[in-house]
Design a protein around this motif. Structure first.
Motif, short mmCIF file in Angstrom:
data_model
loop_
_atom_site.label_atom_id
_atom_site.label_comp_id
_atom_site.label_asym_id
_atom_site.label_seq_id
_atom_site.Cartn_x
_atom_site.Cartn_y
_atom_site.Cartn_z
N ASN A 269 60.92 -4.33 -0.91
CA ASN A 269 60.67 -4.32 -2.34
C ASN A 269 59.29 -4.92 -2.60
OD1 ASN A 269 62.82 -3.17 -3.95
ND2 ASN A 269 64.15 -4.79 -3.14
N PRO A 270 58.76 -4.76 -3.81
CA PRO A 270 57.43 -5.33 -4.07
C PRO A 270 57.33 -6.82 -3.81
CG PRO A 270 58.03 -3.81 -5.83
CD PRO A 270 59.24 -3.95 -4.94
N GLU A 271 58.44 -7.57 -3.97
CA GLU A 271 58.41 -9.02 -3.78
C GLU A 271 58.70 -9.44 -2.35
OE1 GLU A 271 60.93 -10.98 -6.55
OE2 GLU A 271 60.04 -10.00 -8.31
N GLY A 272 59.11 -8.53 -1.50
CA GLY A 272 59.40 -8.91 -0.12
C GLY A 272 60.44 -8.00 0.50
N PHE A 273 61.03 -8.47 1.59
CA PHE A 273 61.95 -7.66 2.37
C PHE A 273 63.41 -7.80 1.92
CE2 PHE A 273 58.32 -7.96 5.20
CZ PHE A 273 58.24 -6.70 5.75
N LEU A 274 63.69 -8.56 0.90
CA LEU A 274 65.06 -8.74 0.45
C LEU A 274 65.48 -7.63 -0.49
CD1 LEU A 274 65.35 -12.59 -0.21
CD2 LEU A 274 66.28 -11.28 1.72
N SER A 275 66.75 -7.30 -0.44
CA SER A 275 67.32 -6.33 -1.37
C SER A 275 67.32 -6.90 -2.78
CB SER A 275 68.74 -5.97 -0.94
OG SER A 275 69.35 -5.09 -1.86
N ALA A 276 67.47 -6.03 -3.77
CA ALA A 276 67.41 -6.47 -5.17
C ALA A 276 68.45 -7.54 -5.46
CB ALA A 276 67.62 -5.26 -6.09
N ALA A 277 69.64 -7.42 -4.87
CA ALA A 277 70.70 -8.40 -5.12
C ALA A 277 70.50 -9.68 -4.34
CB ALA A 277 72.05 -7.79 -4.77
N GLU A 278 69.59 -9.71 -3.38
CA GLU A 278 69.39 -10.89 -2.54
C GLU A 278 68.15 -11.70 -2.93
OE1 GLU A 278 71.24 -9.13 1.63
OE2 GLU A 278 69.11 -8.89 1.17
N ILE A 279 67.30 -11.17 -3.77
CA ILE A 279 66.08 -11.87 -4.13
C ILE A 279 66.36 -13.23 -4.77
CG2 ILE A 279 64.06 -11.76 -5.65
CD1 ILE A 279 63.93 -8.77 -5.13
N PRO A 280 67.35 -13.38 -5.68
CA PRO A 280 67.59 -14.72 -6.27
C PRO A 280 68.33 -15.68 -5.34
CG PRO A 280 68.36 -12.94 -7.71
CD PRO A 280 68.14 -12.35 -6.35
N LEU A 281 68.80 -15.24 -4.17
CA LEU A 281 69.66 -16.10 -3.35
C LEU A 281 68.92 -17.30 -2.78
CD1 LEU A 281 71.91 -13.55 -1.43
CD2 LEU A 281 72.40 -14.85 -3.49
N PHE A 282 67.62 -17.16 -2.52
CA PHE A 282 66.86 -18.30 -1.99
C PHE A 282 66.92 -19.48 -2.96
CE2 PHE A 282 62.63 -20.35 -2.45
CZ PHE A 282 62.71 -21.19 -1.35
N LYS A 283 66.63 -19.23 -4.24
CA LYS A 283 66.68 -20.31 -5.24
C LYS A 283 68.10 -20.75 -5.51
CE LYS A 283 62.45 -18.69 -7.51
NZ LYS A 283 61.85 -18.18 -8.78
N LEU A 284 69.04 -19.80 -5.50
CA LEU A 284 70.43 -20.15 -5.77
C LEU A 284 70.98 -21.11 -4.72
CD1 LEU A 284 73.20 -19.79 -7.14
CD2 LEU A 284 73.52 -17.74 -5.76
N TYR A 285 70.79 -20.78 -3.44
CA TYR A 285 71.30 -21.65 -2.39
C TYR A 285 70.59 -23.00 -2.38
CZ TYR A 285 73.89 -17.71 -0.44
OH TYR A 285 74.76 -16.66 -0.26
N LEU A 286 69.30 -23.01 -2.72
CA LEU A 286 68.56 -24.27 -2.76
C LEU A 286 69.10 -25.18 -3.86
CD1 LEU A 286 66.19 -25.66 -1.33
CD2 LEU A 286 64.69 -24.76 -3.11
N VAL A 287 69.35 -24.61 -5.05
CA VAL A 287 69.89 -25.40 -6.16
C VAL A 287 71.30 -25.89 -5.84
CG1 VAL A 287 70.63 -25.28 -8.57
CG2 VAL A 287 68.44 -24.28 -7.89
N MET A 288 72.14 -25.01 -5.29
CA MET A 288 73.50 -25.42 -4.97
C MET A 288 73.52 -26.46 -3.85
SD MET A 288 75.20 -23.91 -7.21
CE MET A 288 76.74 -24.60 -6.62
N SER A 289 72.58 -26.38 -2.90
CA SER A 289 72.48 -27.41 -1.87
C SER A 289 72.19 -28.76 -2.49
CB SER A 289 71.40 -27.03 -0.86
OG SER A 289 71.19 -28.06 0.08
N ALA A 290 71.28 -28.80 -3.47
CA ALA A 290 70.98 -30.05 -4.16
C ALA A 290 72.19 -30.56 -4.93
CB ALA A 290 69.79 -29.86 -5.10
N CYS A 291 72.96 -29.66 -5.53
CA CYS A 291 74.16 -30.06 -6.27
C CYS A 291 75.20 -30.68 -5.35
CB CYS A 291 74.75 -28.86 -7.02
SG CYS A 291 73.74 -28.24 -8.37
N PHE A 292 75.45 -30.06 -4.20
CA PHE A 292 76.42 -30.63 -3.26
C PHE A 292 75.91 -31.94 -2.67
CE2 PHE A 292 78.19 -26.32 -3.28
CZ PHE A 292 79.54 -26.59 -3.25
N LEU A 293 74.61 -32.05 -2.46
CA LEU A 293 74.05 -33.31 -1.97
C LEU A 293 74.23 -34.41 -3.00
CD1 LEU A 293 72.42 -34.87 0.16
CD2 LEU A 293 70.34 -34.08 -1.00
#
Length: 551
Positions: A256-280
C-alpha cells in the motif's frame, strides 16, 4: 519405534524445547508481506495464495518463477491452469465466492462475475491470456514486476520488468493487438491493461520442463479499493483419484502507499503499542495495591501481576513486528521469536490463572481436588498445543499444504480450552450451593457463592466476546475497518483483567474477600452458636484437615 520416540520427547529439557521452537520459526515459509511459496508434488486443484486489503495506488506483484507439470500433452481448447483475482465483498469474510459450484467444474472455463481477473496459462501456445470481468476503470495490469526505488535521491526510478525465461530457439508469442496501452521505456515495450480493455496476452517463458511469467496489478482509484484474494487453479486435479502432481514456486509482493501492511493491519502498530502501555499501567497499579496490603496478599495475586506484565511485553513485541513488516516487508527474526515466546507464556498464564481463581484456590482453599488437578492436566498441555499451532500458523504461508490443518487445530484446541476452564467455576458454585444449607455457615457460603457466580458470568462474557462477537464483527465490517476485531479482543481482555482484579483485590473493605480462612471459619461458627444459645451443653470437636477441604 513410536513409543521410544515419545519417551525421548518426554525427556527433553526446556532448553531443547526452546531450540526446537526456534528451529521451527526459522524454517517457516512466511517472510512478512513479501511471500515466497514453493510447493513440490502438489495435488490440490485450488491453492489460496493470499488475501490483502488495497488502498488507491496499492500494488500486487506476482512472479511465477517455476511451474512444472507432470502430465502428457492434452488437446484442451480452454486453458486449465491459471491465477484468479477476486474482490471479497464486505460481509462475506474470506468465504470463496465460487464454493457453491460443482466441485468437478473448472472455474476457469466459464465466464463468471465471481472473478475480477483471470490469468489463463496456455502451455501449448506459450502465452498467458488475461481476462477481466465487470467494470474496473482504474485497475491496471501489466507484465513484469513494478519499478524499483531509485538508488539516489533526485534520480528517476528505473523500470524493473521481469521478462520470461525461454529456451534458446523458443519464441514467446505476444498478441500486440490486444495489449493496449503500450508504453515505451527505453528499448523495452511495457504492455498494460487498463479497466477499459478486456483482454491482454502476455508471454509465457519455457525453460527446460518448467514455465514462468510475472505480472503486476495497480489499484488506480478509490472505486477499485477493497480486499482482494489471489488463488492458483489447476483444473487437471479436479477429479479425485486422478490428480497430477505439479511443482510451483511463486513470489507475491503486496504493498500500500504507506507500506507493506494490508489496509486492516495499518492501525495495528499503534493499537498494540497503546494496549501494551495500558496493560503495563494496570500491572504497575496492581503491584502497588499488593504492596499496600501485604497482610491479605496471596500467591495468586502475584500470578495475576505476572500475567499483566507478560501480556504487556507480548503486545510490545507484536507492535514492533508490525512496524518492521510495514517498513521492510518482513519482521526481524529475533523480535519475532521473542513475541512468540511471550505469547506462549501469556496464553499459558491466562488459562492457569482463570482455572485457579475458578477453583477457589488461595481465596477459599489451599488444596486442589482430584477433579481440578485433572482439569489442569488437560488445560495446560492443550494451551501449549494451541500456542504451538499459532506459531506454526504464523510461520507458514496461506497457500502451504498444511496451513488449513493447523488453522483447524488452533480453532478446535482454543475452543476446548475455553470450555474446560469453566468446569472449576461450575464445581465451586455447585459445592457452595450444597454447603450453604448443610454446614451451618450460610452467610459465609452465600458470600462465596455470589463471588463465584459473578466470576462465572465474567468468564462466559469474555469467551463470548473474544471468540464469537469479535469474529462476527470482522466478517461484517468493511475491509479497512477489520482491525476493530483486534481492538475488541484487546479491550475485552483488559476489561476482564480489571474486573477480576477489582473483585479479588486484597483490600480490607472488599466484601468479596471478607471470607473466613481456616480457623477463622471455626471461630465465626463458634461465635454464632454462642450468640444464639445453641452451644449450651455442647463441646467443640476439632476438625481434620480433610474435613475442611472443599471438594
Amino acid at each position: 519405534m513410536a513409543v521410544s520416540e515419545r519417551r525421548g520427547l518426554a525427556r527433553w529439557s526446556p532448553a531443547e524445547w526452546g531450540q526446537w521452537l526456534l528451529l521451527l520459526l526459522l524454517c517457516g515459509g512466511c517472510s512478512g508481506r513479501i511471500h515466497r511459496l514453493a510447493l513440490t508434488g502438489e495435488k490440490r486443484a485450488v491453492i489460496p495464495l493470499n488475501s490483502f486489503g488495497f488502498y488507491t495506488n496499492g500494488s500486487l506483484e506476482v512472479d511465477l518463477s517455476l511451474l512444472r507439470l507432470r502430465l502428457q500433452e492434452t488437446d484442451e481448447k480452454v486453458p486449465l491452469l491459471g491465477f484468479s483475482l477476486t474482490r471479497v465483498r464486505s460481509g462475506s469474510g474470506s468465504v470463496r465466492s465460487y464454493s457453491t459450484r460443482d466441485p468437478q467444474e473448472c472455474p476457469l472455463q466459464k465466464n463468471s462475475t465471481n472473478f475480477l481477473v483471470l490469468f489463463l496459462i496456455n502451455t501449448k501456445d506459450l502465452k498467458v491470456q488475461v481476462r477481466k470481468y465487470g467494470e474496473q476503470k482504474k485497475l491496471f495490469i501489466s507484465p513484469g514486476l513494478l519499478q524499483e526505488a531509485p538508488s539516489k535521491p533526485g534520480l528517476p526510478k528505473p523500470e524493473h520488468v521481469v521478462t520470461p525465461k525461454v529456451d534458446s530457439g523458443t519464441n514467446t508469442t505476444l498478441d500486440k493487438d490486444k495489449s493496449k496501452p503500450t508504453v515505451s521505456q527505453g528499448d523495452q515495450q511495457v504492455q498494460g491493461l487498463s479497466g477499459q480493455d478486456k483482454e491482454l496476452v502476455m508471454g509465457l517463458g519455457h525453460l527446460n520442463d518448467s514455465y514462468n511469467f510475472s505480472f503486476h496489478v495497480v489499484i488506480g482509484s478509490r472505486a477499485e479499493e477493497g480486499q482482494y484474494s489471489l488463488n492458483f487453479h489447476n483444473c487437471y486435479n479436479l477429479v479425485p483419484g486422478r490428480e497430477h502432481p505439479f511443482d510451483i514456486t511463486v513470489m507475491i509482493r503486496e504493498k500500500n502507499p504507506e507500506g507493506f501492511l494490508s489496509a486492516a493491519e495499518i492501525p495495528l502498530f499503534k493499537l498494540y503499542l497503546v494496549m501494551s502501555a495500558c496493560f503495563l499501567a494496570a500491572g504497575i497499579f496492581w503491584v502497588s495495591v499488593l504492596c499496600k496490603n501485604t497482610y491479605k496478599v496471596y500467591k495468586i495475586h502475584w500470578l495475576m501481576a505476572a500475567l499483566a506484565f507478560t501480556k504487556s511485553i507480548s503486545l510490545l513485541f507484536h507492535s514492533i513486528n508490525y512496524y518492521f513488516i510495514n517498513s521492510q516487508g518482513h519482521p526481524i527474526e529475533g523480535l519475532a521469536v521473542m513475541h512468540y515466546i511471550t505469547h506462549l507464556l501469556k496464553g499459558a498464564l491466562l488459562f492457569i490463572t482463570i482455572a485457579l481463581i475458578g477453583s477457589g484456590w488461595a481465596f477459599v482453599k489451599y488444596v486442589l481436588s482430584d477433579k481440578e488437578k485433572k482439569i489442569f492436566g488437560i488445560v495446560i498441555p492443550l494451551q501449549v498445543l494451541a500456542n504451538v499451532a499459532y506459531i506454526v500458523l504464523e510461520s507458514r504461508e496461506e497457500g502451504a499444504s498444511d496451513y488449513g490443518l493447523w488453522k483447524e487445530i488452533l480453532f478446535l484446541v482454543d475452543l476446548i480450552c475455553c470450555g474446560t476452564i469453566l468446569f472449576p467455576v461450575v464445581w465451586s458454585i455447585r459445592h457452595l450451593q450444597d454447603a450453604s444449607g448443610t454446614d451451618g455457615k450460610v452467610a459465609v457460603n452465600l458470600a462465596k457463592l455470589k463471588l463465584f457466580r459473578h466470576y462465572y458470568v465474567m468468564v462466559i462474557c469474555y469467551v463470548y466476546f473474544t471468540r464469537i462477537i469479535a469474529i462476527l464483527l470482522r466478517v461484517a465490517v468493511p475491509f479497512q475497518w477489520q482491525w476493530l476485531y483486534e481492538l475488541l479482543v484487546e479491550v475485552s481482555t483488559l476489561t476482564f483483567f480489571v474486573l477480576t482484579g477489582y473483585k479479588f483485590q486484597p483490600a480490607g473493605d472488599n466484601p468479596y474477600l471478607q471470607l473466613p480462612q481456616e480457623d477463622e471459619e471455626d471461630l465465626q461458627v463458634e461465635q454464632i452458636m454462642t450468640d444464639s444459645g445453641f452451644r449450651e451443653g455442647l463441646s467443640k470437636v476439632n476438625q481434620t484437615a480433610s474435613g475442611r477441604e472443599l471438594v
